[in-house]
Design an enzyme around this catalytic site. Structure first.
Site, PDB file in Angstrom:
ATOM      1  N   LYS A   4       0.831  -1.213   0.000  1.00  0.00           N
ATOM      2  CA  LYS A   4       0.000   0.000   0.000  1.00  0.00           C
ATOM      3  C   LYS A   4       0.860   1.255   0.000  1.00  0.00           C
ATOM      4  CE  LYS A   4      -4.472  -1.665   1.315  1.00  0.00           C
ATOM      5  NZ  LYS A   4      -5.696  -1.537   2.083  1.00  0.00           N
ATOM      6  N   LYS A   8      -3.932  -9.922  -6.445  1.00  0.00           N
ATOM      7  CA  LYS A   8      -5.175 -10.152  -5.699  1.00  0.00           C
ATOM      8  C   LYS A   8      -6.305  -9.257  -6.226  1.00  0.00           C
ATOM      9  CE  LYS A   8      -6.204  -8.175  -1.797  1.00  0.00           C
ATOM     10  NZ  LYS A   8      -6.543  -7.711  -0.437  1.00  0.00           N
ATOM     11  N   LYS A  12     -10.601  -3.960  -4.228  1.00  0.00           N
ATOM     12  CA  LYS A  12     -11.631  -2.970  -4.549  1.00  0.00           C
ATOM     13  C   LYS A  12     -11.042  -1.728  -5.208  1.00  0.00           C
ATOM     14  CE  LYS A  12     -12.735  -2.918   0.287  1.00  0.00           C
ATOM     15  NZ  LYS A  12     -11.527  -2.867   1.114  1.00  0.00           N
TER      16      LYS A  12
HETATM   17  N1  AQP Z   1      -9.138 -11.122  -3.438  1.00  0.00           N
HETATM   18  C1  AQP Z   1      -9.469 -11.620  -2.270  1.00  0.00           C
HETATM   19  N2  AQP Z   1      -9.581 -12.953  -2.101  1.00  0.00           N
HETATM   20  C2  AQP Z   1      -9.922 -13.484  -0.908  1.00  0.00           C
HETATM   21  N3  AQP Z   1     -10.175 -12.739   0.181  1.00  0.00           N
HETATM   22  C3  AQP Z   1     -10.084 -11.411   0.059  1.00  0.00           C
HETATM   23  N4  AQP Z   1     -10.273 -10.401   0.921  1.00  0.00           N
HETATM   24  C4  AQP Z   1     -10.073  -9.214   0.298  1.00  0.00           C
HETATM   25  N5  AQP Z   1      -9.746  -9.423  -0.984  1.00  0.00           N
HETATM   26  C5  AQP Z   1      -9.740 -10.780  -1.158  1.00  0.00           C
HETATM   27  C6  AQP Z   1     -10.635 -10.615   2.310  1.00  0.00           C
HETATM   28  O1  AQP Z   1     -11.806  -9.865   2.551  1.00  0.00           O
HETATM   29  C7  AQP Z   1     -11.641  -9.075   3.705  1.00  0.00           C
HETATM   30  C8  AQP Z   1     -11.564  -7.649   3.184  1.00  0.00           C
HETATM   31  O2  AQP Z   1     -10.788  -6.893   3.919  1.00  0.00           O
HETATM   32  P1  AQP Z   1     -10.508  -5.371   3.673  1.00  0.00           P
HETATM   33  O3  AQP Z   1     -11.334  -4.773   2.629  1.00  0.00           O
HETATM   34  O4  AQP Z   1     -10.606  -4.759   5.000  1.00  0.00           O
HETATM   35  O5  AQP Z   1      -9.023  -5.402   3.247  1.00  0.00           O
HETATM   36  P2  AQP Z   1      -8.207  -5.513   1.946  1.00  0.00           P
HETATM   37  O6  AQP Z   1      -7.672  -6.901   1.888  1.00  0.00           O
HETATM   38  O7  AQP Z   1      -7.232  -4.398   2.035  1.00  0.00           O
HETATM   39  O8  AQP Z   1      -9.183  -5.269   0.730  1.00  0.00           O
HETATM   40  P3  AQP Z   1      -8.816  -4.790  -0.706  1.00  0.00           P
HETATM   41  O9  AQP Z   1      -9.988  -5.074  -1.568  1.00  0.00           O
HETATM   42  O10 AQP Z   1      -7.495  -5.334  -1.170  1.00  0.00           O
HETATM   43  O11 AQP Z   1      -8.704  -3.226  -0.490  1.00  0.00           O
HETATM   44  P4  AQP Z   1      -7.795  -2.148  -1.174  1.00  0.00           P
HETATM   45  O12 AQP Z   1      -8.104  -2.164  -2.631  1.00  0.00           O
HETATM   46  O13 AQP Z   1      -8.227  -0.876  -0.501  1.00  0.00           O
HETATM   47  O14 AQP Z   1      -6.381  -2.530  -0.873  1.00  0.00           O
HETATM   48  C9  AQP Z   1     -10.376  -9.578   4.391  1.00  0.00           C
HETATM   49  O15 AQP Z   1     -10.682 -10.654   5.237  1.00  0.00           O
HETATM   50  C10 AQP Z   1      -9.561 -10.061   3.236  1.00  0.00           C
HETATM   51  O16 AQP Z   1      -8.644 -11.065   3.584  1.00  0.00           O
END
Ligand code: AQP
Length: 330
Positions: free
Chosen positions: A114, A196, A199
């Site tokens: 990040k 991965k 969002k």
């Molecule tokens: N691609 C994924 N596959 C499986 N599990 C996933 N999770 C997120 N993406 C995947 C799981 O869903 C929860 C979301 O957590 P979060 O939104 O708080 O954190 P994140 O992992 O930072 O989400 P993003 O989508 O990757 O956000 P950005 O784009 O802002 O960096 C967690 O349990 C995660 O493991």
């Protein structure tokens, strides 16, 4: 609260909920809600570790609650709340930061990723995010934290912090275990299947609220390879393997069943079939979430009651922690 074991988990409203967060986390929350005492949170304080548009953050926080319920989480059974409504998260976060090493936080993969993505705004909040996450979990003495594979490192750090605190001050925190699904633990981007699904990458991402035609378009365009065989092989065929994982998680079929079903059929048949399976999975969720979003008073009642119930549990832990570290009682 009852004698059942406890679950805590949350998702940041930093973007709309994705198929990745559903398959990696929410699907398990739904499956475990009868067996465990559950707290499901909308972690808005984590979301501001990267810059947000305030009005969007507010809208998404409410919409996320509607989507949690639409996915099958029962607000009668579970405590559902918004993190910033329970100030004990920030308070315990501060204390735990004093039991966390700079070196430990520097090793967190998500911080490295990040901070590279947001190189012009690497805040101390982004750096200490895993400490706040440890506070989220430890406040409720959670036994289990159902998350996707990417969050395993943070849950392990949370255990290390808890163990350190317990070692210094005597038994205070329950040591939580990550709960990671066998299938769907790491859903990959449809555009870049070695990354991965996130969002913040709308091109490679399916959102729970996407319309059927958008879902179909995204799957038809999904990056695959120049072969024709539908075979699970994440190293050689990351795109197809990801689509197979999505298909199996959406339909409940095994990899063997899915590979057999599409043997000799080619990607022209396989990709739309995955799209259709996801459309059918998400259709009732989207329709129910849209209905719930029209009833703001209902949603407000749920998050207000959720915050009250969460505070009751959180306060017990915080009082114990404050006493152990030597703060004068109020
Ligand atoms: N691609 C994924 N596959 C499986 N599990 C996933 N999770 C997120 N993406 C995947 C799981 O869903 C929860 C979301 O957590 P979060 O939104 O708080 O954190 P994140 O992992 O930072 O989400 P993003 O989508 O990757 O956000 P950005 O784009 O802002 O960096 C967690 O349990 C995660 O493991």
């Amino acid at each position: 609260m009852s004698e059942k074991k406890r679950i805590f988990s949350g998702i940041q409203p930093s973007g709309d909920l994705t198929l990745g967060s559903y398959m990696g986390a929410i699907k398990n929350w739904v499956a475990l809600q009868d067996e465990y005492e559950c707290l499901f949170c909308i972690v808005d304080m984590h979301a501001i570790t990267v810059r947000q548009v305030p009005a969007d953050l507010r809208r998404r926080s409410l919409s996320q609650l509607a989507q949690y319920i639409a996915c099958g989480l029962d607000p009668e059974k579970n405590i559902m709340f918004i993190q910033s409504h329970v100030p004990q998260h920030a308070e315990l976060g501060w204390v735990l930061g004093c039991y966390t090493q700079f070196g430990e936080l520097s090793r967190m993969t998500q911080f490295k990723d990040k901070s590279a993505k947001h190189a012009d705004n690497i805040t101390s909040g982004l750096f200490t995010y895993p400490v706040l996450m440890a506070a989220d979990i430890l406040l409720y003495q959670a036994d289990l934290v159902p998350v996707g594979e990417d969050q395993k490192q943070h849950v392990e750090l949370c255990r290390d912090i808890a163990q350190r605190f317990n070692y210094v001050h005597g038994d205070t925190f329950t040591l939580p275990e990550p709960f990671i699904p066998k299938m769907g633990a790491r859903i990959m981007s449809l555009g870049e299947p070695t990354n991965k699904m996130s969002k913040s990458d709308p091109d490679g991402c399916v959102f729970l609220m996407d319309k059927p035609e958008d879902i179909m378009r995204k799957f038809k365009r999904a990056v695959t390879d120049c072969d024709t065989e539908v075979r699970f092989d994440p190293k050689e065929k990351p795109g197809i393997s990801n689509l197979l994982s999505i298909y199996c998680t959406a339909t409940g079929k095994t990899l063997e069943q899915a590979q057999e079903e599409f043997a000799g059929q080619g990607y022209g048949v396989f990709k739309p079939a995955v799209g259709e399976a996801v459309v059918e999975l998400l259709r009732p969720i989207r329709e129910e979430a849209e209905r719930l979003m029209k009833d703001k008073a209902y949603l407000e009642g749920i998050y207000q009651e959720g915050a009250q119930r969460a505070q009751y549990v959180a306060n017990k832990t915080l009082r114990k922690v404050y006493k152990k570290v030597g703060f004068v009682a109020k």
